[in-house]
Design an enzyme around this catalytic site. Structure first.
Site, PDB file in Angstrom:
ATOM      1  N   ASP A   1      -1.311   6.595   6.377  1.00 20.06           N
ATOM      2  CA  ASP A   1      -2.419   5.755   5.928  1.00 20.06           C
ATOM      3  C   ASP A   1      -2.735   4.785   7.062  1.00 20.06           C
ATOM      4  O   ASP A   1      -1.959   3.879   7.339  1.00 20.06           O
ATOM      5  CB  ASP A   1      -1.992   5.013   4.654  1.00 20.06           C
ATOM      6  CG  ASP A   1      -3.069   4.066   4.133  1.00 20.06           C
ATOM      7  OD1 ASP A   1      -4.094   3.881   4.819  1.00 20.06           O
ATOM      8  OD2 ASP A   1      -2.870   3.508   3.036  1.00 20.06           O
TER       9      ASP A   1
ATOM     10  N   LYS B   1     -12.401  -1.570   7.134  1.00 19.71           N
ATOM     11  CA  LYS B   1     -11.692  -2.557   7.949  1.00 19.71           C
ATOM     12  C   LYS B   1     -12.116  -2.419   9.410  1.00 19.71           C
ATOM     13  O   LYS B   1     -12.831  -3.241   9.932  1.00 19.71           O
ATOM     14  CB  LYS B   1     -10.188  -2.415   7.763  1.00 19.71           C
ATOM     15  CG  LYS B   1      -9.768  -2.778   6.328  1.00 19.71           C
ATOM     16  CD  LYS B   1      -8.766  -1.821   5.803  1.00 19.71           C
ATOM     17  CE  LYS B   1      -8.560  -1.852   4.318  1.00 19.71           C
ATOM     18  NZ  LYS B   1      -8.528  -3.095   3.611  1.00 19.71           N
TER      19      LYS B   1
ATOM     20  N   TRP C   1       0.815  -1.216   0.000  1.00 13.74           N
ATOM     21  CA  TRP C   1       0.000   0.000   0.000  1.00 13.74           C
ATOM     22  C   TRP C   1       0.847   1.263   0.000  1.00 13.74           C
ATOM     23  O   TRP C   1       0.426   2.305  -0.505  1.00 13.74           O
ATOM     24  CB  TRP C   1      -1.022  -0.019   1.137  1.00 13.74           C
ATOM     25  CG  TRP C   1      -2.017  -1.103   0.890  1.00 13.74           C
ATOM     26  CD1 TRP C   1      -2.143  -2.280   1.574  1.00 13.74           C
ATOM     27  CD2 TRP C   1      -2.979  -1.159  -0.180  1.00 13.74           C
ATOM     28  NE1 TRP C   1      -3.124  -3.049   1.010  1.00 13.74           N
ATOM     29  CE2 TRP C   1      -3.661  -2.392  -0.067  1.00 13.74           C
ATOM     30  CE3 TRP C   1      -3.330  -0.296  -1.204  1.00 13.74           C
ATOM     31  CZ2 TRP C   1      -4.669  -2.774  -0.946  1.00 13.74           C
ATOM     32  CZ3 TRP C   1      -4.338  -0.670  -2.091  1.00 13.74           C
ATOM     33  CH2 TRP C   1      -4.989  -1.901  -1.950  1.00 13.74           C
TER      34      TRP C   1
END
Ligand SMILES: Cc1ncc(COP(=O)(O)O)c(C=O)c1O
Length: 366
Positions: free
Chosen positions: A177, A201, A102
């Site tokens: 992030d 999530k 990511w």
């Protein structure tokens, strides 16, 4: 079939209590005469939902007043692109610390806009650890330093055992992030300039992202851009510059209330510690039948990738797990193997059942 323990990485399991409330309120929200998903986002009902969600998130994460909170329709990848547009001048340097898939994705989103400096990368080592802070080559004049707090695929997370967390990056604002670890433990928001994450999530359903940003940063000029890409405009419009993803926002709000009622982020830190320890211990004491390759100092408490020594047993493992009421354990295609995502909505009991299943599977096939 009754509901299984769902180890999906995102979209991920939601608390059952939240789904039940949503079910009860689906046809008619309180006495509104309609579902919340059918009502105007400008009406008093949804405005109440939106304001409560922000207030609850502020309480949950102890967000100071000098930080703005945005609820946005784009995913986390969209925010990865927008942060460069909003906070870096054309051609300005931005520092990236790349600790997994990511982090690499984040780089791809900003390539056209900023002069990227990869301050550190774990790629040469297969993203099995986080490069030591002393090795980072930060630029003095960067717009920001970007990190990924938890790498959902590679299973590495900034942890105190690695070093000071969050890492000290001097006067340059730290952007993180937090898609896959937000609200899993207390964090000091003031150490960050900006935190963002897709909700799918730990915070709720897919379709809404949360952004927490120090208000003074919103005064930066950034790059020429359309108004819809301007965070300051979103703030001014109370996150309703688009017709907002109201149902997703509402569901996230229910998750915030659930987390507060369960004991807040301190309690989820305790549960995450217990769940991840149980799973890593099961893997590490399997005599090599199961394997996790991540440096123990940075092992993720949220996403546990693991491999079977005999990969020809993978399909059997997944089929038998499903029969035992354990689903979504197949690893991401980038790594293969297995992955158990154990976000806040996964009860400790679910991980106990998984650990017992893994031991039993090993006894039968080891
Ligand atoms: C850490 C992290 N960042 C970014 C993303 C991308 O999120 P989205 O699909 O919402 O763009 C994900 C998705 O799994 C993620 O885990």
């Amino acid at each position: 079939m009754s509901r299984a323990y769902n180890f999906a990485a995102g979209p991920a399991a939601l608390p059952e209590a939240v789904l039940k409330t949503a079910q009860e309120e689906l046809l008619e929200w309180r006495d509104a005469g309609a579902s919340i998903v059918e009502l105007s986002h400008r009406g008093p009902e949804f405005l109440e939902v939106a304001r409560e969600a922000e207030a609850d998130l502020r309480r949950l994460l102890t967000i100071p007043d000098d930080y703005a909170v945005l609820f946005l329709a784009g995913g986390a990848t969209t925010q990865q692109a927008l942060i460069a547009l909003n906070f870096a001048s054309p051609g300005q340097k931005a520092d990236y610390v790349v600790t997994g898939h990511w982090g690499k994705t984040a780089l791809k989103q900003v390539t056209p806009y900023v002069d990227i400096n990869i301050a550190a990368s774990g790629e040469d080592g297969g993203f099995r650890t986080i490069p030591a802070r002393e090795t980072w080559r930060l630029s003095k004049d960067a717009a920001y330093v970007h990190i990924t707090a938890n790498e959902t695929i590679h299973g590495v997370e900034f942890r105190p055992a690695w070093g000071e967390t969050p890492p000290d990056v001097g006067d340059v604002p730290l952007f993180a992030d937090f898609s896959s670890s937000i609200a899993s433990e207390p964090i000091d928001i003031t150490r960050y300039g900006l935190i963002y994450g897709g909700a799918q999530k730990n915070l709720g359903p897919v379709g809404v992202s949360v952004l927490i940003v120090r208000r003074d940063l919103l005064e930066r000029t950034g790059q020429p851009r359309a108004n819809i890409f301007n965070y300051a405009s979103h703030l001014q419009a109370e996150s309703m510059l688009n017709t907002p993803p109201s149902y997703n926002w509402y569901l996230a709000g229910l998750v915030f209330k659930w987390m507060l009622a369960e004991g807040g982020v301190e309690e989820f830190a305790r549960r995450s510690e217990e769940k991840s320890r149980l799973l890593y211990t099961t893997i590490d004491t399997s005599g090599g039948f199961y394997r996790n390759d991540v440096d123990p100092a940075v092992r993720s408490r949220m996403n546990v990738p693991f491999f079977l020594r005999d990969e020809s047993l993978n399909d059997k493992f997944l089929i038998e797990a499903k029969d035992a009421g354990l689903i979504s354990l197949k690893g991401h295609k980038v790594l293969g193997g297995m992955r158990a995502s154990i976000y806040n909505a996964m009860p400790v009991e679910g991980v106990r059942v998984l650990a017992a299943f893994m031991k039993d599977f090993q006894n039968r096939h080891g």
